[in-house]
Scaffold this active site. Structure first.
Site: not given
Ligand SMILES: [Zn+2]
Ligand SMILES: *[C@@H]1O[C@H](CO)[C@@H](O)[C@H](O)[C@H]1NC(C)=O
Ligand SMILES: *[C@@H]1O[C@H](CO)[C@@H](O)[C@H](O)[C@H]1NC(C)=O
Length: 472
Positions: A221-222, A225, A231
């Site tokens: 997930h990170e 980014h 998101h």
């Molecule tokens: Zn996040």
């Protein structure tokens, strides 16, 4: 003292009265409101100190509650209720949800598609290799979806600097101790851009423990980014803000995230592959194979990103087709290290680095997992060859000058392995490139040679040129 608390509490109760069956919601406490204000300040840009001095403050609070409810797909009431509170208390990523974009407003991304990363500070919760494998798998998921390459560096400044720290760690976004915020990352750019920080006050795990958080899940997930994705509101997306365990072995990048990363960097580049893919000459005396396995009714010989397929069924025996592996196996974009078929299950396993693909037939969708599912120690980074012997229901994995034996019924490695190939496969010395079973015999490939091997008598029956299998 806190009149609005009372008002909202009554409204909360009214909600309950309108719905049946009635199970009174636990009371929203003053601490809950403090918590909600903190949350909204942090993730939804609630301005000020959150004190409700005026009606405007209350309206601002309700607007942010509404925004937050909408983002998470909750019933949009503007009031703090138990459902909303429960969502706020779910462990999550520390990056705010201030907008509805899939991207950051100015769409920052890496210009150079070769991105360097460095694990500058490890967590003591896991072994070093476990941390590295979690990141390797998470990175591979993104680089399979878009034309990106990741380069691990061990010193100096990298594009993506990864570290584990707790509380204040020098970026104005201190961590909050156990639970709550698990990690945060910065959008692509210079200085801290692309960096990822993990909260060391969490317990980081490899599996799905009742405690702690799965490192692969949060890392994947990170990294989204760090590559430029914000998101997503899609609860099935990896870029959804709250934590939900994903098994590194079976997890495939969801479609929302795939589309997101491809909108930034384009689709994975088959054209580039084709350019570098000179059609190999099947009768080149130097030809060796990377892997061989039966897929559907064809025996597939892998070499770099190229395959030959030899039909095995009687009607069209020995028809030979050839082409880039992605033509026949759309998911397989990297050179294959090893492959084996499991006729009892009607599937083939194809290994590329620390990853394997499960394929039922050619041109079909496949899913993937991690070789560590098989129980390999983390020092094993890739497999040279694999073969399943149906009679024993065992699969043999060759790695360097040793081999492992896997029990398909128990789904576990047999104990007492790895063992030496030279000792236990008399006549075979050194690294094996590929292997398959045919009519009870094993065919082993090593360099330009193919060995027919009798497993019971443990001896080589004959040796031919590897490409004799392609009719040369
Ligand atoms: Zn996040
Ligand atoms: C991209 O990054 C890689 C790795 O740091 C470097 O070797 C390469 O020269 C860079 N390419 C360009 C065009 O800057
Ligand atoms: C085979 O390999 C040898 C040694 O690497 C090389 O000298 C020879 O030219 C190669 N033959 C072909 C047909 O590529």
């Amino acid at each position: 003292m806190w009149p609005w608390v009372v008002v909202l509490y009554l409204l909360g109760n009214a909600d309950v009265i309108w719905t049946f069956p009635i199970t009174p919601e636990p009371r929203i406490t003053r601490e809950d409101f403090q918590f909600a204000k903190e949350y909204l300040r942090r993730f939804n840009n609630l301005a000020g100190d959150g004190a409700q001095r005026s009606r405007r403050d209350t309206a601002a609070f309700e607007n942010k509650v509404r925004e937050m409810q909408e983002f998470f797909g909750l019933e949009v009431t503007g009031h703090l209720n138990q459902q909303t509170l429960a969502q706020m208390k779910t462990a999550r990523c520390g990056v705010p949800d201030v907008d509805n974009y899939n991207f950051y407003p100015d769409r920052p991304k890496w210009r150079n598609h070769t991105i360097r990363y460095r694990i500058a500070k490890y967590t003591p919760d896991l072994r070093r290799e476990q941390v590295e494998n979690s990141f390797r798998m998470a990175l591979k998921m993104w680089s399979d979806a878009a034309p990106l390459r990741f380069l691990k560096v061990d010193r100096g400044k990298a594009d993506i600097m990864i570290s584990f720290s707790s509380r204040d760690h020098g970026d104005f976004f201190p961590f909050d101790g156990p639970r709550g915020v698990l990690a945060h990352a910065f959008e692509p750019g210079g200085d801290m851009g692309g960096d990822i920080h993990f909260d060391e006050d969490e317990i980081w795990t490899m599996g799905d423990r009742s405690y702690g958080y799965n490192l692969f899940t949060v890392a994947a997930h990170e990294l989204g980014h760090a590559l430029g994705l914000a998101h997503s509101r899609d609860p099935s997306a990896l870029m959804y803000p709250s934590y939900k365990y994903n098994n590194m072995a079976h997890y495939v990048l969801p479609i929302d995230d795939s589309l997101g990363i491809q909108a930034l960097y384009g689709p994975p580049n088959p054209r580039k592959q084709q350019q570098t893919l000179a059609t190999p000459d099947k009768c080149d005396p130097n030809l060796s194979f990377d892997a061989v396995a039966l897929i559907g009714q064809e025996r597939v010989f892998f070499k770099d990103r190229y395959v030959w397929l030899r039909t095995t069924w009687a009607g069209q025996r020995n028809r030979l087709r050839q082409g880039p592996s992605s033509t026949y196996l759309p998911s397989i974009l990297s050179p294959v290290d090893a492959a084996y078929s499991l006729p009892a299950k009607g599937v083939a396993y194809i290994f590329t680095g620390p990853k394997y693909w499960v394929v039922q037939q050619l041109n079909a969708k496949s899913h993937y997992g991690s070789i560590y599912d098989f129980g390999f120690p983390t020092k094993v980074k890739k497999i040279d060859a694999a073969v399943h012997i149906e009679e024993y229901r065992k699969t043999y994995f060759f790695v360097g000058d040793v081999y492992y034996r896997y029990d398909e019924d128990r789904s576990a490695m047999d104990s007492g392995f790895p063992r030496s190939i030279a000792t236990n496969w008399p006549g075979i010395v050194g690294k094996i490139d590929a292997a398959f079973e045919l009519s009870g015999y094993i065919h082993l490939f090593r360099g330009t040679k193919a060995y027919k091997y009798d497993v019971k008598k443990r001896h080589v029956m004959y040796v031919v040129k590897a490409n004799a299998w392609l009719g040369c």
